[in-house]
Design a protein around this motif. Structure first.
Motif, PDB file in Angstrom:
ATOM      1  N   CYS A  21       1.286  -1.640  -0.095  1.00 59.85           N
ATOM      2  CA  CYS A  21      -0.109  -0.012  -0.148  1.00 59.85           C
ATOM      3  C   CYS A  21       1.119   1.467  -0.102  1.00 59.85           C
ATOM      4  CB  CYS A  21      -0.945   0.327   1.221  1.00 59.85           C
ATOM      5  SG  CYS A  21      -2.389  -1.308   1.343  1.00 59.85           S
ATOM      6  N   VAL A  31       2.803   2.597   2.285  1.00 61.10           N
ATOM      7  CA  VAL A  31       3.369   2.874   4.036  1.00 61.10           C
ATOM      8  C   VAL A  31       4.142   2.712   4.618  1.00 61.10           C
ATOM      9  CG1 VAL A  31       0.786   4.251   4.144  1.00 61.10           C
ATOM     10  CG2 VAL A  31       0.989   2.083   4.598  1.00 61.10           C
ATOM     11  N   LEU A  32       5.467   1.458   3.554  1.00 61.24           N
ATOM     12  CA  LEU A  32       5.801   0.980   4.686  1.00 61.24           C
ATOM     13  C   LEU A  32       7.016   1.172   3.592  1.00 61.24           C
ATOM     14  CD1 LEU A  32       7.312   0.450   7.424  1.00 61.24           C
ATOM     15  CD2 LEU A  32       5.908  -2.061   7.566  1.00 61.24           C
ATOM     16  N   LYS A  89      -1.828   4.815  -4.081  1.00 62.25           N
ATOM     17  CA  LYS A  89      -2.536   5.199  -3.369  1.00 62.25           C
ATOM     18  C   LYS A  89      -3.950   5.698  -3.810  1.00 62.25           C
ATOM     19  CE  LYS A  89       0.742   5.993   0.144  1.00 62.25           C
ATOM     20  NZ  LYS A  89       1.369   6.511   1.038  1.00 62.25           N
ATOM     21  N   TYR A 104      -8.523   0.381   1.070  1.00 59.34           N
ATOM     22  CA  TYR A 104      -7.368  -0.519   2.023  1.00 59.34           C
ATOM     23  C   TYR A 104      -7.927  -0.316   3.132  1.00 59.34           C
ATOM     24  CZ  TYR A 104      -4.170  -1.009   6.060  1.00 59.34           C
ATOM     25  OH  TYR A 104      -3.639  -1.433   7.017  1.00 59.34           O
ATOM     26  N   LYS A 113      -7.783  -3.062  12.300  1.00 55.31           N
ATOM     27  CA  LYS A 113      -8.888  -3.064  13.225  1.00 55.31           C
ATOM     28  C   LYS A 113      -9.747  -1.747  12.608  1.00 55.31           C
ATOM     29  CE  LYS A 113      -5.658   0.159  15.917  1.00 55.31           C
ATOM     30  NZ  LYS A 113      -5.093   0.745  16.841  1.00 55.31           N
ATOM     31  N   SER A 172     -10.582   1.184  11.441  1.00 59.36           N
ATOM     32  CA  SER A 172      -9.955   2.579  11.866  1.00 59.36           C
ATOM     33  C   SER A 172     -10.629   3.970  11.093  1.00 59.36           C
ATOM     34  CB  SER A 172      -8.870   2.472  10.760  1.00 59.36           C
ATOM     35  OG  SER A 172      -8.545   1.961  10.379  1.00 59.36           O
ATOM     36  N   TYR A 211     -13.651   6.913  11.304  1.00 60.30           N
ATOM     37  CA  TYR A 211     -13.861   7.543  12.697  1.00 60.30           C
ATOM     38  C   TYR A 211     -15.595   8.112  13.736  1.00 60.30           C
ATOM     39  CZ  TYR A 211     -10.441  10.001  10.782  1.00 60.30           C
ATOM     40  OH  TYR A 211      -8.807  10.323  10.612  1.00 60.30           O
ATOM     41  N   TYR A 254     -13.956  10.262   3.056  1.00 61.20           N
ATOM     42  CA  TYR A 254     -12.794   9.607   2.043  1.00 61.20           C
ATOM     43  C   TYR A 254     -13.391   9.787   0.942  1.00 61.20           C
ATOM     44  CZ  TYR A 254     -10.854   7.046   5.679  1.00 61.20           C
ATOM     45  OH  TYR A 254     -10.103   6.245   6.927  1.00 61.20           O
ATOM     46  N   GLU A 307      -5.109  10.130  16.291  1.00 59.85           N
ATOM     47  CA  GLU A 307      -5.276   9.491  15.306  1.00 59.85           C
ATOM     48  C   GLU A 307      -4.828   8.168  14.968  1.00 59.85           C
ATOM     49  OE1 GLU A 307      -7.030  10.725  11.915  1.00 59.85           O
ATOM     50  OE2 GLU A 307      -7.635  12.395  12.117  1.00 59.85           O
ATOM     51  N   GLU A 342      -2.892   6.286  17.517  1.00 58.45           N
ATOM     52  CA  GLU A 342      -3.650   5.559  18.154  1.00 58.45           C
ATOM     53  C   GLU A 342      -4.770   4.415  17.861  1.00 58.45           C
ATOM     54  OE1 GLU A 342      -2.226   6.563  22.722  1.00 58.45           O
ATOM     55  OE2 GLU A 342      -4.653   6.420  22.203  1.00 58.45           O
ATOM     56  N   LEU A 343      -5.775   5.476  16.870  1.00 63.32           N
ATOM     57  CA  LEU A 343      -6.586   4.206  16.249  1.00 63.32           C
ATOM     58  C   LEU A 343      -6.864   4.351  15.486  1.00 63.32           C
ATOM     59  CD1 LEU A 343      -9.861   7.594  17.740  1.00 63.32           C
ATOM     60  CD2 LEU A 343      -9.381   5.201  18.930  1.00 63.32           C
ATOM     61  N   GLY A 344      -5.118   4.763  14.672  1.00 58.43           N
ATOM     62  CA  GLY A 344      -5.597   3.615  13.179  1.00 58.43           C
ATOM     63  C   GLY A 344      -6.175   4.591  12.388  1.00 58.43           C
ATOM     64  N   THR A 345      -6.380   5.244  12.597  1.00 56.90           N
ATOM     65  CA  THR A 345      -6.862   6.357  11.269  1.00 56.90           C
ATOM     66  C   THR A 345      -5.798   7.401  10.574  1.00 56.90           C
ATOM     67  OG1 THR A 345      -7.730   8.086  13.155  1.00 56.90           O
ATOM     68  CG2 THR A 345      -9.585   6.588  12.136  1.00 56.90           C
ATOM     69  N   GLU A 375      -3.199   5.585  10.007  1.00 58.81           N
ATOM     70  CA  GLU A 375      -2.772   4.902   8.813  1.00 58.81           C
ATOM     71  C   GLU A 375      -3.508   4.961   7.902  1.00 58.81           C
ATOM     72  OE1 GLU A 375      -2.081   0.816  10.870  1.00 58.81           O
ATOM     73  OE2 GLU A 375      -1.896   0.063   8.604  1.00 58.81           O
ATOM     74  N   GLN A 376      -4.954   4.957   8.207  1.00 56.53           N
ATOM     75  CA  GLN A 376      -5.659   4.422   7.474  1.00 56.53           C
ATOM     76  C   GLN A 376      -5.283   5.969   5.939  1.00 56.53           C
ATOM     77  OE1 GLN A 376      -7.860   1.840   7.065  1.00 56.53           O
ATOM     78  NE2 GLN A 376      -8.859   2.806   4.737  1.00 56.53           N
ATOM     79  N   LEU A 377      -5.369   7.122   6.529  1.00 56.85           N
ATOM     80  CA  LEU A 377      -5.432   8.240   6.214  1.00 56.85           C
ATOM     81  C   LEU A 377      -3.532   8.587   5.441  1.00 56.85           C
ATOM     82  CD1 LEU A 377      -6.172  11.100   8.515  1.00 56.85           C
ATOM     83  CD2 LEU A 377      -7.347  10.536   6.338  1.00 56.85           C
ATOM     84  N   PHE A 378      -2.481   7.074   5.725  1.00 52.60           N
ATOM     85  CA  PHE A 378      -1.453   7.309   5.131  1.00 52.60           C
ATOM     86  C   PHE A 378      -1.764   6.418   3.339  1.00 52.60           C
ATOM     87  CE2 PHE A 378       0.873   7.790   9.082  1.00 52.60           C
ATOM     88  CZ  PHE A 378       0.646   8.837   8.845  1.00 52.60           C
ATOM     89  N   VAL A 379      -2.632   5.817   3.726  1.00 53.44           N
ATOM     90  CA  VAL A 379      -2.686   4.765   2.391  1.00 53.44           C
ATOM     91  C   VAL A 379      -3.390   5.259   1.530  1.00 53.44           C
ATOM     92  CG1 VAL A 379      -4.076   2.736   1.216  1.00 53.44           C
ATOM     93  CG2 VAL A 379      -2.861   2.878   4.235  1.00 53.44           C
ATOM     94  N   LYS A 426       4.120  10.494   5.421  1.00 57.11           N
ATOM     95  CA  LYS A 426       2.848   9.471   5.983  1.00 57.11           C
ATOM     96  C   LYS A 426       3.610   8.125   5.411  1.00 57.11           C
ATOM     97  CE  LYS A 426      -0.371  10.072   2.402  1.00 57.11           C
ATOM     98  NZ  LYS A 426      -0.817  10.128   1.293  1.00 57.11           N
ATOM     99  N   GLN A 427       4.310   7.865   5.966  1.00 56.71           N
ATOM    100  CA  GLN A 427       4.868   6.479   6.321  1.00 56.71           C
ATOM    101  C   GLN A 427       5.046   6.076   7.350  1.00 56.71           C
ATOM    102  OE1 GLN A 427       7.091   4.963   3.945  1.00 56.71           O
ATOM    103  NE2 GLN A 427       6.613   5.487   2.105  1.00 56.71           N
ATOM    104  N   LEU A 428       5.095   4.399   8.068  1.00 52.84           N
ATOM    105  CA  LEU A 428       4.921   4.081   9.006  1.00 52.84           C
ATOM    106  C   LEU A 428       5.728   3.697   9.175  1.00 52.84           C
ATOM    107  CD1 LEU A 428       1.734   2.137   8.512  1.00 52.84           C
ATOM    108  CD2 LEU A 428       1.680   3.699   9.621  1.00 52.84           C
TER     109      LEU A 428
END
Lengths: 315, 381
Positions: free
Chosen positions: A52, A54-55, A77, A82, A86, A88, A90, A102, B212, B214-217, B219-223, B378-380
């Protein structure tokens, strides 16, 4: 004609001295549902995150939709969806607000936005809950909303990281029906899961174990692999009144290559040279109800055998 | 700036739904300013005094009256033996003890030097210093008065004032500028505004981003194709607007509750404040790039807060600090902002007066923003 949508070549990711993904090479065809299986911590999420964009991979290369994941992750992207492990989205925004958000993120025009909103609401059947706050949805509906958000911009590929973890069986089946629906529309799915029955539903599966991809192919091909049922052996399901005792006895017999409990029956991999009657006489002597019938291997059988062999080779 | 509007609108929805954010941003600062503004007071008055008067005549009463008339002391207790006198001080009931010997009036009459003893509890240096200075001043004044009487009787004196009366030979004309009533609130409240503004801003922004994460949102935005700048500005601008509103509220509290007028230009004050707001938001952003959890964000925020309170000159004058701590103060944006606030509000300072502080603040702002921009990816990892 098949076309490869996701491709990796010896892709590797290290975190310090820890190798999360090692030399994974795979290829996923357009429109297929690719299931990636493996225990927790085996590297499934790391692989998805690399795909994706991000890594960054530490080594090797990969491309999604023909775009190199190192060179232009942002271009990828725009064209993928994706859904993370968990929930994710809002929780304090409503279903509709999440969809709008989105849509805006993907830069949809207002007309396109309302068209796509209607389409994903219809697809996921979330209409009755559009005004509800996302945090107040049940687990299954949360996943549907997540899928709706991931599909709002009509991506060509959707990555789903354990989408069915922790939701009830009915919601799980509904979600899979949705995935098939999308797959029929030509969307490529890349799904990670723990469930073997889900793996059986995929068109292609990969099994990742200790950071390495140790199996790759169609479920039927994997089950038919010579490693799974070596020449000169056959699989049987044995029912008897005391399967636990029978299992203990079976494991002492040299001609039994493998024996496991399966519900209240045993699955046994037996040498051709031994007849089922001889087997039953040895493990369930004096039990008139004992019977054995030949069975085909399951994906679980295949993965168990491959993991064992891999662990042995690695040692 | 991809996705800027989406993030901006979403952030406003979050803020609208989260009452605690609104409370924390608008109500808490006003309350904090009011409470701390009243609590922090450096003018020391009513120091409890124990009097052990062995003389008990008019002259001894006069010295006690003179001490209490200054409002620095109030008589906590009068004792009649040495034990009780010591006890009053050691128990902390009294911070100062006045011992007047039995022959005090007697000696004054005989024109011999009379002595009184003042014992001061030195534990709190500020209280002790005030007690010490007031005692010296009061006793000097009383002495001068007696000296003048004696001089007038004998028609000799060191000098005469413009009316031809005897007067001390030297006279200093002191005028207090900017804060003639020496109200400590005039000094502390503007500084407090800076501290509270930073506290709220750093917490709100770092929390909103780390939450955000912590909630994982996040990461979702990074994608998604959301741009780095769009994501950052979309998240920060709502808080910048809130901060500006908050600034207006605390300035109003300052003027209404503490009666501190803004002597300088309001427009200039708001301009420099905006620069500080941007800096504080950058600081929150920087913390959010380091902290992995809200707990860590809180710890990092405190790490910034403590020197901001202690080393910025808010509480203690920086000039008195050891060199190394004095230099640390230069690294804190709030140091410059406190300087600017005090200058503009109290001294009506114009742009030229505050230029060094503005340059310092702008440098901090650019450095912090540049650092957080390079760290925010925008990277983990």
């Amino acid at each position: 004609m098949t076309q490869s949508v996701i491709q990796t070549d010896r892709i590797t990711r290290r975190f310090g001295s820890f190798v999360a993904v090692r030399d994974v090479s795979l290829s996923v065809e357009r429109g297929s549902i690719f299931g990636l299986l493996g225990p927790n911590g085996s590297g499934k999420s790391t692989l998805i995150r690399m795909l994706c964009g991000v890594l960054r991979p530490s080594d090797g290369s990969g491309s999604v939709l023909g775009v190199d994941i190192r060179k232009d992750p942002e271009a990828i992207k725009r064209r993928i969806g994706y859904m993370s492990q968990k929930f994710s989205l809002y929780a304090d925004l409503s279903v509709l607000e999440n969809l709008r958000f989105y849509g805006r993120i993907y830069g949809l025009s207002p007309a396109r936005q309302s068209e796509r909103e209607a389409a994903v609401i219809q697809l996921t059947g979330i209409q009755p809950y559009t005004e509800r706050l996302a945090g107040q949805l049940s687990g299954g509906w949360k996943q549907r909303l997540a899928l709706a958000c991931a599909f709002i911009h009509e991506p060509e590929v959707i990555f789903l990281d354990e989408p069915t973890a922790g939701i009830d069986p009915v919601a799980r089946r509904d979600l899979w029906d949705l995935l098939f629906e999308l797959s029929h529309r030509g969307v490529t799915m890349f799904v990670t899961t723990h469930y073997m029955d889900e793996a059986e539903r995929c068109t292609h599966v990969g099994y990742i174990y200790m950071a390495r991809l140790i199996a790759l192919g169609k479920p039927a091909d994997l089950k038919a692999a010579p490693d799974v049922t070596p020449t000169g052996t056959r699989r049987y399901e044995v029912s008897c009144t005391n399967p636990t005792a029978a299992l203990a006895r079976a494991r002492t017999i040299p001609s039994v290559r493998d024996a496991t409990m399966f519900g209240d029956t045993l699955h046994i991999l037996l040498d051709d040279t031994v007849s089922t009657d001889a087997l039953l006489a040895q493990i369930a002597a004096g039990d008139p109800s004992a019977s054995a019938r030949p069975i085909a291997p399951t994906l679980e059988d295949a993965f168990v055998i491959l993991s064992r062999r891999h662990a042995r080779d690695a040692a | 700036m991809n996705g800027f509007l989406a993030i901006l609108l979403k952030e406003f929805s979050h803020i609208r739904r989260d009452r605690s954010t609104i409370l924390f941003a608008f109500v808490v600062p006003a309350l904090q300013l009011t409470i701390f503004g009243f609590a922090i007071k450096t003018t020391i008055e009513n120091i409890p005094l124990v009097v052990f008067d062995l003389d008990g005549k008019q002259e001894s009463r006069r010295i006690v009256e003179a001490l209490t008339a200054s409002r620095t002391f109030r008589v906590q207790d009068r004792v009649h033996n040495a034990d009780a006198f010591r006890r009053a001080l050691s128990s902390g009931r009294a911070k100062a003890g006045l011992l007047i010997p039995a022959d005090y009036s007697e000696r004054l009459l005989r024109r011999e030097q009379a002595q009184v003893q003042m014992l001061i509890d030195g534990s709190d240096s500020q209280v002790a210093t005030t007690a010490l200075n007031t005692t010296s001043l009061v006793v000097t004044r009383l002495s001068m008065g007696r000296a003048r009487m004696v001089g007038e009787a004998a028609q000799v004196g060191p000098a005469r004032d413009q009316h031809g009366d005897f007067a001390p030979p030297m006279d200093a004309r002191v005028r207090l500028l900017f804060n003639p009533d020496l109200e400590s609130s005039h000094f502390f409240v503007p500084g407090l505004i800076a501290i509270i503004l930073q506290l709220v801003l750093v917490f709100l922004t770092s929390f909103s981003i780390v939450k955000e994460r912590e909630l994982g949102t996040l990461e979702q935005l990074f994608v998604t194709p959301v741009g780095r700048a769009g994501l950052m500005f979309g998240k920060l601008i709502p808080y910048a607007l809130m901060a500006f509103g908050e600034l207006l509220i605390v300035l109003t509290v300052m003027m209404v509750v503490f009666d501190v007028p803004i002597h300088g230009s309001l427009a200039a004050l708001l301009t420099w404040s905006t620069l500080f707001i941007v800096t504080a938001l950058g600081l929150g952003l920087l913390i959010s790039t380091i902290a992995k959890s809200q707990l860590q964000a809180m710890q990092f925020s405190f790490l910034v807060m403590l020197p901001s309170v202690l080393l910025s000159g808010f509480m203690f004058p920086r000039e008195e600090m050891p060199t190394i701590l004095y230099l640390v103060g230069f690294l804190l944006p709030v140091t410059y902002f406190i300087e600017i606030l005090r200058a503009v509000i109290l001294r009506a300072a114009d742009a030229i007066d505050v230029l060094p502080a503005v340059i310092g603040l702008a440098t901090c702002c650019i450095a912090i923003l540049a650092l957080s921009l390079t760290r925010f990816r925008k990277q983990l990892d």
